[in-house]
Design an enzyme around this catalytic site. Sequence first.
Site, PDB file in Angstrom:
ATOM      1  N   GLY A   1       0.701  -1.091  -0.502  1.00 13.40           N
ATOM      2  CA  GLY A   1      -0.115   0.035  -0.025  1.00 13.40           C
ATOM      3  C   GLY A   1       0.499   0.621  -0.207  1.00 13.40           C
ATOM      4  O   GLY A   1       2.557   0.551   0.068  1.00 13.40           O
TER       5      GLY A   1
ATOM      6  N   LYS B   1       8.311  -0.811   6.225  1.00 11.45           N
ATOM      7  CA  LYS B   1       7.200   0.878   6.397  1.00 11.45           C
ATOM      8  C   LYS B   1       8.361   2.129   6.062  1.00 11.45           C
ATOM      9  O   LYS B   1       9.713   2.084   6.645  1.00 11.45           O
ATOM     10  CB  LYS B   1       6.369   1.441   7.238  1.00 11.45           C
ATOM     11  CG  LYS B   1       5.257   2.463   7.158  1.00 11.45           C
ATOM     12  CD  LYS B   1       4.541   2.992   8.280  1.00 11.45           C
ATOM     13  CE  LYS B   1       3.728   3.909   8.214  1.00 11.45           C
ATOM     14  NZ  LYS B   1       2.380   3.948   9.302  1.00 11.45           N
TER      15      LYS B   1
ATOM     16  N   VAL C   1       1.658  -9.509   9.722  1.00 16.90           N
ATOM     17  CA  VAL C   1       0.392 -10.363  10.225  1.00 16.90           C
ATOM     18  C   VAL C   1       0.001 -10.617   8.841  1.00 16.90           C
ATOM     19  O   VAL C   1      -0.695  -9.793   8.170  1.00 16.90           O
ATOM     20  CB  VAL C   1       0.028  -9.326  10.990  1.00 16.90           C
ATOM     21  CG1 VAL C   1      -1.364  -9.314  11.421  1.00 16.90           C
ATOM     22  CG2 VAL C   1       0.646  -9.037  12.067  1.00 16.90           C
TER      23      VAL C   1
ATOM     24  N   ASP D   1      -5.353   7.762  16.849  1.00 24.11           N
ATOM     25  CA  ASP D   1      -5.975   7.178  15.040  1.00 24.11           C
ATOM     26  C   ASP D   1      -6.272   5.929  15.657  1.00 24.11           C
ATOM     27  O   ASP D   1      -6.267   5.485  14.295  1.00 24.11           O
ATOM     28  CB  ASP D   1      -4.297   7.552  14.462  1.00 24.11           C
ATOM     29  CG  ASP D   1      -4.832   6.829  12.974  1.00 24.11           C
ATOM     30  OD1 ASP D   1      -5.823   8.009  13.233  1.00 24.11           O
ATOM     31  OD2 ASP D   1      -4.093   7.547  12.316  1.00 24.11           O
TER      32      ASP D   1
END
Length: 828
Positions: A15, A37, A88, A130
């Site tokens: 993503g 990330k 995960v 968040d």
Amino acid sequence: MKKQILHYRILEKLGEGGGGAVYKAEDTKLHRTVVIKTLAEDLIHNVSGRQRFLREARLASALDHPNICTVYEINEAEGQCFIVMQYVEGKTLKEILAKGPLDLHSALTIAIQLADALAVAHERGIIHRDMKTSNIIITPEGQCKILDFGLAKHFEEGTVPSDDLTVEGALLGTPSYMSPEQARGERLDYRTDIFSLGIILYEMITGERPFKGRSRIEILQAVISSEPPPMNLYNPQVSPQLQRIVDRALAKDPDQRYKSMRDMLAELKQVARQHFYETGTIPGEVSAALEPPRHVDRSWFSGRSLLKKVVGRLRRRPAWENGVSSQPSERSISSWTMKERKTLAILPFRNLSGDPEADFYGLSLADGIITELAKLQSLIVTPSSYVAKYHNREVDPQRAGRELAVEAVLVGSYLRVGTRFRATAQLVDITTNEILWSDKIDVDHKDIISLQDDIVRHIVEGLKIKISQSEQERLTRPLTSSAEAYEYALRGKHLLIKSTYQSYRKEDLDAAVQMFKEAIKLDPQFAYAYAGLGRCYTNYVIRGIGGVSYYELAEEVFDRALRLDETLVDPRIFRLYIYLFKGEKQRAREELKDLLHRAPNDATVHSVAANLYRWDGLYEYALREYNIRIKLFPVAAPEGYSGRGRIFTYRGEYDRAIAEFKKGLAIEPEHAGLRSFLAKALYHKGDIDDAIRLLEDTLALNPNIQYTRLFLAMCLARKGESERARAFIDDRFLNVAEADGDCALGLGALYALLGETRQAIAWIRRAIHIGNENYPWYERNPDLESLRSEPDFVELMNDLRARWMRLKAEMEGMGHSQPSRNQSALSI
């Protein structure tokens, strides 16, 4: 992104967003799949963006929790700033909810996992800020993982975090999941996560977000000023208790929300237990607490379009705006005090003097009151083992009551000054927070016995408990005529509880023995002191820190205690195990029959009954007793699941067993017994590597639990690592196995796996002698395959089978019908 960065090989892009990209990668050093990330190129040189990115990694890496995604590394290389995280497997909760709302079982178990993880984060000074469904991954097994701490903030307890949620005029976060204070750009604390979890819970149950709008501005306005429709307009299965939890979590004013995530977690667990009882999930049909989420039966959604129109017009005012207490208030005092059985917890008294020498009163005075009240047929009292954790803690009675699943709590404090002893006690109704009784009692320190009697009398009056004439006589009978003996007994009880549930030190147990002996020396007719001394002696054997000769000493003092006071329950329970140790199984059964008659409300008695039936190979009877235990004492439900899971393991129904263990772990994730027996079920299912990892993790936290060590040894033996397996067989373990039928059988199975036939049969013979006559499991147990052609083993099994068949016939002949496999405690 290049195909490789350092020792990470990029596999695919998962993503991308304004802050950076996320990749699936392989760690070529450790041969595991990870997530990388990266920070977006235009933010690498942006000070605030870079700070947020690194803060996410630091804060998430500080949290070690099974429901929070693990951060492995923070690094910079080749112009990239990146975080390496646990990969995960699973779907986001957002993806799952796209197919519709979840059933209540799935929604509650997910909410409990999320609340537990956030409670740990908050207790470490970290708020997420968040929380939303796209930041939650659900694994195929049903385990939750919270992702993305990109907006997380550290705060010191007692302070309010500074606001840094705006960047270049833009409010950071997701409007649909923001709290009102976040939407207004105000300073935040942990209560913003409580609000967000309330939104997530609402959405899981209804399939709708509580705050909607056609634009970001409209959504923010709804968050600030609108009230969501009642959940039962979408889902008629929603209980008033569950609605109250969501209402309180979604309070516009942070002060009206839960004081902590732990408080919300406690109420979620209580509602989950009640839901399971009502639906028969616990303890009827087996359904895993950790399992792939299930969606609701959509049959009651048939009129949904009309429902939406109705819902769209409805706006509620929360309870606190109507002048009604925001606290749960399902019943009035009068309604629950008229119930046939009341539930009560006596919390340890707080020492206000600051004098460590007076500390022993806290636990022992509470235990004395518990012992007296446990004799009443119409009252269920939480055992000392479950209240010991509150010792010397400032506790909110309502929170403790919800955690312990009781209707009333006694809280108290004391101050010893010179020869005076001053105690304050309050009896609190958990559902209304009203004080049923309160008093300050000032006595001479030699007259504490009368203080205890006064408190017991006021509890009976405050709860409007009906007691028989014989119960009244027992309550008024003095424990001892010697104030000094009573003080020694209180000191002994304090040390015994401390050794058993807190320090685990042999020195504390030794000191307890001396205290009880001093009490008996001063009053040879003091039954309570004999009972305490016997309990100490049994602990030496159970914990493997003394020889089995301590059982002989225990039996002698237990007999003496019961001659002095036949109403005592503890001596009978432990004497039953002594009978088993001596090979007097029938005598143990007779003791159990007497216990069930004398103490039908005692959950421990039903646990003993379940274990005895389990050792007799009478599985349906054992399941029925585990069910009764869960019904009587909901806070001990994990132990009930553990027992049920063991039964299904014996049957070879490993998936059902795993489901039971996971149900318990959803409530108590660190429960060593559940983790160990889950590993054993995985082992028998063939998932040995998973079992080993689970056992090693459990031993890291609980290095002295013998059955955990045994199961790990069995796994190693099965894998051919014989020497590592043998290393677990030490003197302490042998001492435990000598007196414990489960450990003795397990040791026999271990020796069978190691190819040591003579030792294996010797320990199996020992297990049978001390009561473990679980014939169906001996026959089914795959670890005993190497023994089945051995003449001695064949002879043992033939004899055991004949006894098992006779016992089954006797049970049926005595009118004990075989319980249904699906019989619930609710029908008993």
